[in-house]
Structures are given as C-alpha cells and as structure tokens.
Design an enzyme around this catalytic site. Structure first.
Site, short mmCIF file in Angstrom:
data_model
loop_
_atom_site.label_atom_id
_atom_site.label_comp_id
_atom_site.label_asym_id
_atom_site.label_seq_id
_atom_site.Cartn_x
_atom_site.Cartn_y
_atom_site.Cartn_z
N GLY A 157 13.81 22.55 3.01
CA GLY A 157 12.36 22.53 2.82
C GLY A 157 11.85 23.90 2.41
N THR A 190 24.68 9.37 8.06
CA THR A 190 23.47 8.62 7.75
C THR A 190 23.85 7.52 6.75
OG1 THR A 190 21.13 8.77 7.20
CG2 THR A 190 22.63 10.13 5.87
N GLN A 227 19.13 15.41 4.58
CA GLN A 227 20.36 15.46 5.37
C GLN A 227 21.34 16.47 4.74
OE1 GLN A 227 19.15 11.85 4.66
NE2 GLN A 227 17.84 12.64 6.25
N GLY A 269 13.48 16.16 8.33
CA GLY A 269 12.38 17.02 8.79
C GLY A 269 12.54 18.33 8.05
N THR A 303 10.98 21.93 7.01
CA THR A 303 9.95 22.85 7.50
C THR A 303 9.55 23.88 6.43
OG1 THR A 303 11.11 22.66 9.60
CG2 THR A 303 9.35 24.31 9.48
N THR A 314 18.12 9.07 14.40
CA THR A 314 16.75 9.54 14.65
C THR A 314 15.84 8.37 15.05
OG1 THR A 314 16.20 9.24 12.33
CG2 THR A 314 16.99 11.42 12.97
N ARG A 347 20.03 21.33 18.78
CA ARG A 347 21.11 21.15 17.81
C ARG A 347 22.39 21.80 18.35
NH1 ARG A 347 17.18 23.34 13.14
NH2 ARG A 347 16.02 21.43 12.71
N GLY A 379 22.94 18.92 7.63
CA GLY A 379 21.48 18.85 7.57
C GLY A 379 20.83 20.07 8.20
N ARG A 408 20.36 -7.19 -0.09
CA ARG A 408 19.39 -7.81 -1.02
C ARG A 408 18.31 -8.61 -0.29
NH1 ARG A 408 24.28 -10.13 -4.46
NH2 ARG A 408 24.87 -10.59 -2.32
P1 GDP Z 1 15.80 21.28 6.38
O1 GDP Z 1 15.88 19.95 7.04
O2 GDP Z 1 17.06 21.60 5.62
O3 GDP Z 1 14.58 21.45 5.52
O4 GDP Z 1 15.71 22.35 7.55
P2 GDP Z 1 14.77 22.25 8.86
O5 GDP Z 1 13.39 22.59 8.47
O6 GDP Z 1 15.00 21.00 9.61
O7 GDP Z 1 15.43 23.37 9.76
C1 GDP Z 1 15.52 24.70 9.36
C2 GDP Z 1 14.79 25.56 10.40
O8 GDP Z 1 15.12 26.91 10.18
C3 GDP Z 1 13.28 25.47 10.28
O9 GDP Z 1 12.72 25.66 11.53
C4 GDP Z 1 12.95 26.64 9.35
O10 GDP Z 1 11.64 27.12 9.53
C5 GDP Z 1 13.95 27.65 9.80
N1 GDP Z 1 14.44 28.58 8.77
C6 GDP Z 1 14.62 28.37 7.44
N2 GDP Z 1 15.16 29.46 6.86
C7 GDP Z 1 15.31 30.38 7.83
C8 GDP Z 1 15.83 31.71 7.85
O11 GDP Z 1 16.30 32.25 6.87
N3 GDP Z 1 15.82 32.35 9.07
C9 GDP Z 1 15.36 31.76 10.21
N4 GDP Z 1 15.41 32.46 11.34
N5 GDP Z 1 14.86 30.51 10.22
C10 GDP Z 1 14.85 29.84 9.05
P1 IMO Z 2 17.25 16.85 7.22
O1 IMO Z 2 16.83 16.31 5.87
C1 IMO Z 2 20.01 16.68 10.56
C2 IMO Z 2 21.54 12.73 11.67
C3 IMO Z 2 21.08 12.11 12.98
C4 IMO Z 2 22.28 11.25 13.33
C5 IMO Z 2 22.74 10.75 11.97
C6 IMO Z 2 22.22 9.36 11.60
O2 IMO Z 2 16.11 17.35 8.02
O3 IMO Z 2 18.35 17.83 7.06
P2 IMO Z 2 19.87 8.34 10.93
O4 IMO Z 2 18.53 8.47 11.57
O5 IMO Z 2 19.93 8.83 9.53
O6 IMO Z 2 20.46 6.97 11.09
O7 IMO Z 2 20.84 9.30 11.81
O8 IMO Z 2 22.28 11.69 11.02
N1 IMO Z 2 20.44 13.12 10.77
C7 IMO Z 2 20.10 14.39 10.52
N2 IMO Z 2 20.57 15.55 11.04
N3 IMO Z 2 19.07 16.70 9.61
C8 IMO Z 2 18.60 15.57 9.05
O9 IMO Z 2 17.77 15.55 8.00
C9 IMO Z 2 19.09 14.32 9.54
N4 IMO Z 2 18.85 13.03 9.25
C10 IMO Z 2 19.69 12.30 10.00
O10 IMO Z 2 20.84 13.11 13.94
O11 IMO Z 2 23.30 12.04 13.87
MG MG Z 3 15.62 19.12 8.95
#
Ligand code: GDP
Ligand code: IMO
Ligand code: MG
Length: 432
Positions: free
Chosen positions: A18, A246, A231, A41, A43, A130, A312, A13, A144
């Site tokens: 995003g 998850t 994830q 989450g 971003t 989470t 992380r 994940g 169900r």
């Molecule tokens: P997602 O859950 O896969 O959408 O990723 P998240 O948003 O949880 O985490 C990725 C983080 O890395 C966010 O804070 C992004 O703004 C940041 N990010 C994404 N691409 C890049 C990149 O190429 N370089 C850096 N330094 N940050 C990045």
């Molecule tokens: P995105 O979409 C990273 C992790 C949690 C935990 C496990 C189970 O932003 O990549 P849950 O709440 O699903 O029961 O948690 O999975 N986890 C993630 N780790 N990115 C995520 O989503 C996650 N969604 C759940 O930290 O270890």
């Molecule tokens: Mg995320």
C-alpha cells in the site's frame, strides 16, 4: 502502446504494498487491483493521515488518478461502503475516479458464514482465514454459481441471491452447524444481510464498466498503468504453502486473468519484500523466530494485522523463498521495506539454504509442512537511527552491505528502500 507495470508482495503479505503504490502513483495514470478482496489491508501514511484500504486500490489518495477494481477482485459491498465512508471522512470522495469491473464477483453474507464454518470444522488444521468470505466466494466463481457486480442491476438479483444463500446454508448444516452458529461483524445473518442488500445502492453510484476494454484501450493510448497485488507470493493458491494459502493467484500471472490483459503486455515487475519475514495465520514458516529477536521484530515493526489486528509471526529473511517468488513472478526490480525495524539489532541473520531430508537445497519442497531446517549466515547490524536520511549514499555502510548482499543473492537490483511507514521516507536508489 505501453505495458502495464506490476507491484506485488514476494513473501506472506503485508510487505508494505500500500505504501509503495501510494508513493509510485504520481508516475502512473491508472492503478488497478487484480485479485484478492477485503482480506487485504494496505496501509498509507502521509500528512498526519494513516489510512488502511481493503478493496480500493492504493492510488486513491491522488484525486486526479483513475483507480480500477478489476474482474479478479472480490467485492463485499458493505465493507466497500464503509471503506468509501472512511475515505470521505479524510477528504477523498472517489465517485469520479474509482471504476469497478462488471465481472468482479460479490462476497455474500453467507460466504462469510461458510468461511467461519469451514474454519471451525478444520479444528487444529484451520488456515487462519481473515473470515471475509474469500475462499467460499472464489469457490462459487470457479463452480460457476457466483454473483457478479454486473448482476446487481438485474430484476432477478434478489431471487438468485436467495437461492445461493440457501445452498450455502445447506453446506453449513452438512458441517454440523446452522446459519445462527456464527455472527458477521458482531451481527446475526438477518441483521447483516439487510444492511448488505442496502449497500448495493451505494455500489451503483460508481462507474461500473467492462474494465478489460478500458484497460487495453488505455494501454493502446500510451497511458501508464500500475497493477497492485494483494497478499503475497507465498500465499498463492498454486505455488504457496498449500493448503495454508489464499484462494487466488497472487503472482504476476494473476494480472492477466484478473484484469484481462495479455502476457505480452506485462512491463516491469516490482517485487516487494520486508528486510525480514512475517506471516499472519497458520501454516509453514521455515525461518520463524520464537525468541526475543522475533518479539523485537514484532514490537519494533508493529507487526499486528491491518485487517484483523492479529499479531504477525516474525522471522529472519528467507533467500530460497525469495528466489522462488522472483522466479514465479519474473521480478525485474526489488523493493526493500521496513529496514528501519532492524536499526537496533547487533547482528542480522538471513537464511541462505535449507536442509531437507539431510540434503542442502535451495528448492522449496512440495510439502512445506515437512521438516525444513534453515542454514543461516549473519552480518553485522548498523545500530543507527535513519531519521533525516533521504539519499541512498547516506545510509549506514553496514546496511548498504546487507542490501548489496541481497542483490547479489537474487541477481536483481534493489531500486527502493523504505525507512518508515510515511510516504516521505522512501529512498529511490535508481530511477524506475
Ligand atoms: P501491505 O498489505 O503490503 O500493504 O502492508 P500492510 O499495510 O498490511 O503492512 C505494512 C505495515 O508496515 C503498515 O503498518 C505500514 O504502515 C508499515 N510500513 C510500511 N513501510 C514501512 C517501513 O519502511 N518501515 C516501517 N517501520 N513501517 C513500514
Ligand atoms: P495483504 O494484501 C497477510 C492470509 C490469512 C490466512 C490466509 C487465508 O494485506 O498483504 P483468506 O482470508 O484469504 O482466506 O486467508 O491468508 N492472508 C493475508 N496475510 N496479508 C494479507 O493481505 C492477507 N490476506 C490473507 O491470514 O492465513
Ligand atoms: Mg496488509
């Protein structure tokens, strides 16, 4: 007739899904989420805005594009309401371009208490959930006994809600707690529940549809659709590091059941990974670093959870795990994120193979908790800032060698390289 393209995470994940969905949205008519819920989450950063989405697809900041929350997604109506408000604050009012599946399941306040009770009862074996109620809500779906978005229009809704809540409270008591043992977003159940029930009215403002018909019809008409994963593959309920996973299928297979489309309608599969690995929560992580390199990745990559703020865990790139994920997903194109985070590294390591029970292997074992010793190789860093670079050819030579090496090891083309959180810092190596 067109096919649906898929973008999903190949690691644990937070790969940057995003950001890339937002970048690719102009090429599509529709963006659809197919699994997960507010545990995600995602971003987005552009024009001085930094925005984190949880349930809403990451194409939402393109006002003319349709975004769909598919049947495989879990919706927590109060979190959804807050997400809508923050979007409205930055100028995006998605009442016209956001569609929600009638069959998406609801996360109830008592699911969130149950999540907390399950975790508390696991002690040291806790998953590091989470605490958004994901596991308990998917449990009710499979058992169900769940409530779906389409049910909120029924006159029996509150009575059914009450019945399910009472059954959750009985389970919580069987674990040695009661409904007052935990709070939700700093509020006791009764307070949170009142707001949750009110937030159902907000949900009713949106286009609540049979999304499986809508999506298949759109494909028949030649519309372009991107499915957005949440994830990552190593958190998949079947193939991740069980039980530290998850509760949904995060892999391509989840697109079929989570949107109601046939396997033959899957098109390109974009697999996205960071240039290193991270994991948040508990569970096995073969290449985890506990030294200054790990700390450097965490600080330079700002590796703190987008949903929970937790630090992380960081480690080197893991090729056996990546190849496993590519196999499970049928990845056709790779995308490499956060390569800029390694700008200051003298040397970059990557895990080529594991030693398990004294044998070299590329295969992930059944029990990921057993001793897995990574065999590392290394390559020289590039020690260069990437600001202003917008063409693949202009990237540092050592970085291009690292990218070439990853392509060779996986047998897949890397078509996109991301060099900052911002939408504009995205290098397309090839047309996709
Ligand atoms: P997602 O859950 O896969 O959408 O990723 P998240 O948003 O949880 O985490 C990725 C983080 O890395 C966010 O804070 C992004 O703004 C940041 N990010 C994404 N691409 C890049 C990149 O190429 N370089 C850096 N330094 N940050 C990045
Ligand atoms: P995105 O979409 C990273 C992790 C949690 C935990 C496990 C189970 O932003 O990549 P849950 O709440 O699903 O029961 O948690 O999975 N986890 C993630 N780790 N990115 C995520 O989503 C996650 N969604 C759940 O930290 O270890
Ligand atoms: Mg995320």
């Amino acid at each position: 007739m067109s096919k649906i393209d898929v973008l999903l995470g190949l690691q644990w994940g937070d790969e940057g899904k995003g950001k890339v969905v937002d970048v690719l949205t102009p090429k599509y008519d529709i963006v659809a989420r197919f699994q997960g819920g507010p545990n995600a989450g995602h971003t987005l950063e552009f024009d001085g805005i930094k925005h984190v989405l949880h349930i809403i697809p990451s194409g939402i900041c393109h006002k003319e594009k349709i975004n769909i929350i598919g049947n495989g997604v879990l919706i927590e109506p109060l979190i959804f309401q807050k997400e809508i408000s923050t979007l409205e604050e930055i100028g995006f009012v998605p009442t016209n371009n956001l569609y929600i599946s009638k069959k998406a399941h609801l996360i109830l306040p008592s699911h969130r208490l149950l999540d907390a009770a399950n975790e508390a009862s696991k002690g040291e074996r806790k998953i590091g959930s989470t605490l958004k109620g994901i596991g308990p809500a998917y449990t009710d779906k499979i058992a169900r006994t769940g409530l779906r978005v389409g049910d909120i229009f029924s006159s029996n809704f509150v009575a059914n809600y009450e019945k399910i809540k009472q059954s959750h409270i009985r389970i919580i008591k069987s674990l040695g707690f009661d409904e007052n043992s935990f709070i939700i977003e700093n509020q006791p159940l009764c307070e949170y529940e009142a707001k949750w029930l009110e937030s159902l009215e907000n949900l009713k403002r949106f286009n609540i549809i049979n999304s499986e018909y809508y999506i298949n019809q759109a494909l028949d008409e030649g519309k372009k659709i991107l499915a957005e994963g949440a994830q990552g593959s190593m958190l998949d309920i079947d193939f991740g590091s069980y039980p530290f996973v998850t509760s949904s299928n995060t892999i391509t297979a989840g697109v079929c059941s989570g949107l109601g489309i046939a396997p033959s309608r899957i098109g390109k599969v974009f697999g996205i990974c960071k240039a290193y690995c991270t994991r948040v929560g508990s569970g096995p992580f073969p290449t985890e670093l506990f030294d200054e390199n790990g700390e450097q990745l965490r600080q330079q990559g700002r590796e703190f959870g987008s949903t929970t703020g937790r630090p992380r865990r960081c480690g080197w790139f893991d090729i056996p795990a990546l190849k496993y994920a590519c196999m499970l997903n049928g990845v056709t194109h790779l995308m490499l994120m956060k390569i800029d985070v390694m700008n200051e590294f003298e040397t970059i390591k990557y895990c080529e193979e594991y030693i398990i029970d004294g044998e070299r292997t590329m295969e992930l074992p059944f029990d990921m908790e057993q001793s897995i010793e990574p065999i590392y190789s290394s390559c020289p860093g590039w020690k260069q800032d990437l600001q202003g670079i917008d063409k693949f050819e202009d990237l540092p030579e050592n970085m291009k060698s690292y990218i070439g090496l990853l392509e060779e090891k996986t047998g897949l083309p890397i078509v996109l390289v991301s060099t900052s959180p911002n939408r504009k810092d995205t290098i397309l190596k090839a047309e996709i």
